[in-house]
Design a protein around this motif. Structure first.
Motif, PDB file in Angstrom:
ATOM      1  N   HIS A 276       0.829  -1.208   0.000  1.00  0.00           N
ATOM      2  CA  HIS A 276       0.000   0.000   0.000  1.00  0.00           C
ATOM      3  C   HIS A 276       0.861   1.254   0.000  1.00  0.00           C
ATOM      4  CE1 HIS A 276      -3.655  -2.327   1.368  1.00  0.00           C
ATOM      5  NE2 HIS A 276      -2.677  -3.133   1.751  1.00  0.00           N
ATOM      6  N   LEU A 278       0.297   5.095   1.057  1.00  0.00           N
ATOM      7  CA  LEU A 278      -0.661   5.928   1.778  1.00  0.00           C
ATOM      8  C   LEU A 278      -0.078   7.300   2.084  1.00  0.00           C
ATOM      9  CD1 LEU A 278      -1.976   3.397   4.466  1.00  0.00           C
ATOM     10  CD2 LEU A 278      -2.782   3.738   2.138  1.00  0.00           C
ATOM     11  N   GLU A 289      -7.382   2.818   5.332  1.00  0.00           N
ATOM     12  CA  GLU A 289      -6.990   1.889   4.278  1.00  0.00           C
ATOM     13  C   GLU A 289      -7.333   0.447   4.645  1.00  0.00           C
ATOM     14  OE1 GLU A 289      -5.029   0.756   0.571  1.00  0.00           O
ATOM     15  OE2 GLU A 289      -5.960   2.572   1.356  1.00  0.00           O
ATOM     16  N   GLY A 295     -10.514   2.093   0.733  1.00  0.00           N
ATOM     17  CA  GLY A 295      -9.286   2.656   1.256  1.00  0.00           C
ATOM     18  C   GLY A 295      -9.050   4.087   0.820  1.00  0.00           C
TER      19      GLY A 295
END
Length: 452
Positions: A276, A278, A289, A295
């Motif tokens: 991920h 972010l 998320e 998310g």
């Protein structure tokens, strides 16, 4: 209920508080809690997050994850802090993203910066004031010589001195700490050689190496980047690894996003389930998320795209063999061979070793910016390993590529499956006008719609 501080407002007294909404949200996150208990997350962030004052909020969120049974390994960077140390000591060298030599003076600055950040993180996890998210949290933070490094050496005539790369991770010790010791492991961007030398490591490389070695469920990078954006400026919330690699090859991403996406792709390729990207500037981005369906960042996954391809006219017979049992029991509307042949270009199939075991079709309605997914089928012998999810994600991606903002399905027997994947029940009036005119009222199919 414990006494509140005089200037503290109870959530129940807040004007925006909606009990039903809170209960619904709490119930909605329960499946994620069950799914991730006992799983390992590697969370990586640069010194920029610490510099921006976002450390305490992140630690509070990580403390919550730990209390839910998620095993955590944290990897921090220190680039801006090292640069500040160099500046204060009168050195002109400054580290940027990418490979750079580390001389003896820079290594000492790296050690000082890493030590300072490590202490800040340990202090943040030690908080326990009443009426704060850290109240009653008793989390041990373990650091140590878990990482064996090797020198980068001389590349293209440049001696990189104390810049190193990960050679080996002490997996047994890491697993003992996070599983038996129920502790959060904290790794600084430094590694040590068997000769006792220290090396400056890239945070991204270290985090990726640890996530791969632990076969982590998630590798989470927190940065100033929002994630990968589509051409219209919207966030691309999910990327198959091959699509991520294609974007990297084009070379149009900004430097930071490119770097994190590159390591995310590498991690997924080597066995990490999800990676991920972010934005740490968004408060609670890790929780959002993990515990919401779409998310707030970009997730990279390893779809079995080798099995996924566009259908051809030669696949019509196999598609019909998948469809016929569901037509017979009334799950699907009967479709003659001529219809499948006419619409075969709308189909995607899953194929393995020459056997087609799944399919789905996409029909677009450009005027209403909608698309319909139909004939989502996986052969019973192949069900249970996420093949339906793969087809769904692919069809969502195809729909977005056509400009569709909403994806809808008509179903009589699989409504719960779609509801669990973010579809919301609608009505006939919500369908494109053309579809409304051809709606089969005798079947009374339910309408489910998902925003893309």
């Amino acid at each position: 209920m414990p006494d509140l501080e005089p200037d503290t407002v109870s959530a129940l007294e807040a004007p925006e508080f909606a009990p039903a909404q809170f209960v619904r949200w709490f119930r909605d996150v329960a499946p994620y809690v069950h799914a991730f208990r006992g799983k390992t997350f590697v969370v990586a962030f640069g010194g920029e997050l610490v510099q921006a004052g976002a450390l305490n909020a992140l630690v509070q969120d990580l403390s919550l994850l730990s209390s839910l049974g998620i095993r955590l390994v944290l990897v921090h960077g220190s680039r801006p802090q090292v640069n500040e140390q160099l500046r204060l000591k009168g050195f002109t060298q400054q580290f940027d993203r990418g490979l750079a030599p580390t001389d003896a003076a820079a290594l000492e600055c790296a050690k000082e910066a890493a030590g300072e950040i490590r202490l800040d993180i340990e202090a943040a996890f030690s908080q326990g004031l009443p009426n704060t998210p850290m109240s009653h949290a008793h989390i041990r933070v373990i650091s140590g010589n878990f990482v064996t490094a090797r020198p980068t050496g001389v590349l293209d005539g440049v001696d990189y001195k104390h810049t190193g790369q990960v050679r080996k991770i002490d997996i047994d010790a890491l697993k003992f700490a996070i599983e038996k010791g129920s502790s959060v492991v904290l790794l600084s961007p430094l590694g040590f050689s068997p000769t006792g030398d220290a090396f400056n490591l890239a945070m991204e490389d270290l985090a990726t190496s640890v996530a791969v070695a632990l076969r982590a469920e998630k590798l989470i990078f927190l940065s100033t980047s929002q994630g990968v954006l589509n051409e219209d400026g919207t966030l691309d919330t999910e990327l198959a690894r091959v699509d991520a690699d294609a974007l990297l090859a084009i070379g149009e991403l900004d430097e930071e996003t490119h770097a994190f996406l590159q390591y995310s792709s590498l991690a997924v390729k080597r066995g990490v389930a999800r990676a991920h990207l972010l934005p740490f500037e968004l408060d609670g981005s890790v929780l959002l998320e993990i515990f919401t369906h779409d998310g707030v960042g970009t997730m990279v996954v390893e779809d079995t795209l080798d099995d996924l391809r566009a259908a051809t006219i030669d696949d019509v017979g196999a598609i019909l063999s998948l469809i016929e049992p569901l037509e017979a029991d009334g799950t699907l509307v009967p479709r003659p061979r001529s219809v499948i042949e006419r619409d075969v270009e709308n189909f995607t199939v899953l194929e393995h070793d020459g056997v087609i075991y799944g399919c789905a079709a996409l029909h677009t309605f450009a005027d209403e910016q909608m698309a319909e997914m139909a004939c989502l089928i996986v052969h019973p012998e192949w069900q249970g390993s996420g093949e339906g999810e793969i087809l769904l994600r692919h069809m969502e991606s195809r729909a977005r590529a056509t400009g569709a903002k909403r994806l809808f399905v008509l179903t009589t027997r699989t409504s719960h499956w779609f509801m669990k994947r973010g579809f919301v029940q609608g009505g006939i009036a919500d369908l494109p006008r053309e579809k409304q005119n051809h709606y089969n009222r005798s079947r009374n199919s339910l309408v489910f719609i998902k925003k893309l």
